[in-house]
Design an enzyme around this catalytic site. Structure first.
Site, PDB file in Angstrom:
ATOM      1  N   THR A  42      26.502  41.803  39.087  1.00  0.00           N
ATOM      2  CA  THR A  42      26.513  41.569  37.640  1.00  0.00           C
ATOM      3  C   THR A  42      26.024  40.161  37.324  1.00  0.00           C
ATOM      4  O   THR A  42      25.259  39.953  36.375  1.00  0.00           O
ATOM      5  CB  THR A  42      27.919  41.792  37.057  1.00  0.00           C
ATOM      6  OG1 THR A  42      28.408  43.078  37.460  1.00  0.00           O
ATOM      7  CG2 THR A  42      27.899  41.741  35.535  1.00  0.00           C
ATOM      8  N   ASP A  92      31.063  34.583  35.629  1.00  0.00           N
ATOM      9  CA  ASP A  92      31.190  35.315  36.891  1.00  0.00           C
ATOM     10  C   ASP A  92      31.704  36.723  36.615  1.00  0.00           C
ATOM     11  O   ASP A  92      32.244  37.006  35.544  1.00  0.00           O
ATOM     12  CB  ASP A  92      32.142  34.579  37.838  1.00  0.00           C
ATOM     13  CG  ASP A  92      31.930  34.942  39.301  1.00  0.00           C
ATOM     14  OD1 ASP A  92      31.086  35.813  39.598  1.00  0.00           O
ATOM     15  OD2 ASP A  92      32.615  34.346  40.157  1.00  0.00           O
ATOM     16  N   ALA A  94      33.907  40.294  38.189  1.00  0.00           N
ATOM     17  CA  ALA A  94      35.227  40.557  38.756  1.00  0.00           C
ATOM     18  C   ALA A  94      35.227  41.933  39.396  1.00  0.00           C
ATOM     19  O   ALA A  94      34.515  42.836  38.963  1.00  0.00           O
ATOM     20  CB  ALA A  94      36.312  40.485  37.679  1.00  0.00           C
ATOM     21  N   LYS A 105      38.871  39.026  42.789  1.00  0.00           N
ATOM     22  CA  LYS A 105      37.490  38.674  43.055  1.00  0.00           C
ATOM     23  C   LYS A 105      37.312  38.463  44.555  1.00  0.00           C
ATOM     24  O   LYS A 105      38.274  38.265  45.274  1.00  0.00           O
ATOM     25  CB  LYS A 105      37.098  37.403  42.292  1.00  0.00           C
ATOM     26  CG  LYS A 105      37.090  37.605  40.774  1.00  0.00           C
ATOM     27  CD  LYS A 105      36.764  36.334  40.002  1.00  0.00           C
ATOM     28  CE  LYS A 105      35.598  35.586  40.550  1.00  0.00           C
ATOM     29  NZ  LYS A 105      34.366  36.418  40.641  1.00  0.00           N
ATOM     30  N   GLY A 106      36.070  38.512  44.991  1.00  0.00           N
ATOM     31  CA  GLY A 106      35.782  38.268  46.398  1.00  0.00           C
ATOM     32  C   GLY A 106      35.050  39.390  47.082  1.00  0.00           C
ATOM     33  O   GLY A 106      34.802  39.322  48.288  1.00  0.00           O
ATOM     34  N   GLU A 114      33.915  30.305  44.454  1.00  0.00           N
ATOM     35  CA  GLU A 114      34.104  30.745  43.069  1.00  0.00           C
ATOM     36  C   GLU A 114      35.307  30.052  42.439  1.00  0.00           C
ATOM     37  O   GLU A 114      35.248  29.612  41.285  1.00  0.00           O
ATOM     38  CB  GLU A 114      34.263  32.263  43.013  1.00  0.00           C
ATOM     39  CG  GLU A 114      32.963  33.008  43.277  1.00  0.00           C
ATOM     40  CD  GLU A 114      33.126  34.504  43.435  1.00  0.00           C
ATOM     41  OE1 GLU A 114      32.111  35.209  43.390  1.00  0.00           O
ATOM     42  OE2 GLU A 114      34.275  34.972  43.615  1.00  0.00           O
TER      43      GLU A 114
END
EC number: 5.3.1.6
Length: 234
Positions: A42, A92, A94, A105-106, A114
């Site tokens: 995204t 960012d 999610a 996140k990750g 981040e």
């Protein structure tokens, strides 16, 4: 509260919804600023949109090597986080976001950087499609960046919480993060108190970063839906 942006989405694909929210995020980018930029599919749509106004901004601070490469390829200057005292905004995605702006996140393996970039920003704007909005965090496997020698102990600690941790692989080898560490993906969790959970896991020896973003939660989420882009504020 919610404030739908009047932009019809029709029967858009998930990829098209990502493009829609990536473009919508440009409204949070102020001229002359350095923008915090996250990582993921995204965010790639946001980076592509950001290129259209690159002449209006100073540049970006990136949360991953992958985003840095994309930014530079599009002619957007990239600054080291240590060169910047603060950022006006961090954009960012999610893997999950709840109704209070807490996130998992990750998924793109960039959670540590981040969190660092998010901590520099005055505002976190999350961009996501509506499938990422959940009532309780934990359906998506929770990423945790760890020091390899702590893997067994941390796996046991998650088991005590009802979670099942597995080392994330790339091929048949553990995936190595941009920081030279490894990741656990933890399933079977229901994270009803994200702030307390983040506090607890962050204290475990060997944990570099847990992928719960409650301290660095979103203030705004641009959510791509079948009816258009909704703006959620927290």
């Amino acid at each position: 509260m919610t404030n739908p942006i009047s932009q019809a989405a029709g029967a858009l694909s998930q990829d098209e919804l990502k493009t829609l929210v990536g473009q919508a995020a440009l409204q949070y980018v102020a001229p002359g600023e350095i923008v915090g930029v996250g990582t993921g599919s995204t965010v790639n749509k946001f980076i592509d949109a950001l290129a259209s106004i690159r002449h209006l901004i100073k540049g970006a601070v990136s949360s991953s090597e992958a985003s840095t490469l994309r930014l530079k390829a599009l002619g957007i200057p990239v600054f080291d986080a240590n060169e910047v005292a603060e950022l006006s905004v961090y954009i960012d995605g999610a893997d999950e976001i709840d109704g209070h702006g807490n996130m998992i996140k990750g998924g793109g393996a960039a959670l540590t950087r981040e969190k660092i970039v998010a901590a520099l920003a005055n505002q976190f704007v999350c961009i996501a499609d509506e499938s990422k909005l959940v009532q309780t965090l934990g359906r998506y496997p929770l990423p945790v960046e760890i020091i390899p020698m702590a893997a067994q102990r941390i796996t046991q600690q998650f088991a005590a919480l009802g979670g099942r941790a597995q080392v994330r692989l790339k091929g048949d080898q553990p995936l190595v993060t941009d920081n030279g560490q490894i990741l656990l993906d933890v399933t079977g969790l229901q994270i009803s108190d994200p702030l307390a959970f983040e506090t607890l896991v962050s204290q475990w020896p060997g944990v570099v970063t847990v992928g719960v973003f409650a301290y660095q939660k979103a203030q705004v989420c641009l959510l791509g839906t079948a009816r258009g882009v909704k703006t959620l504020t927290f």
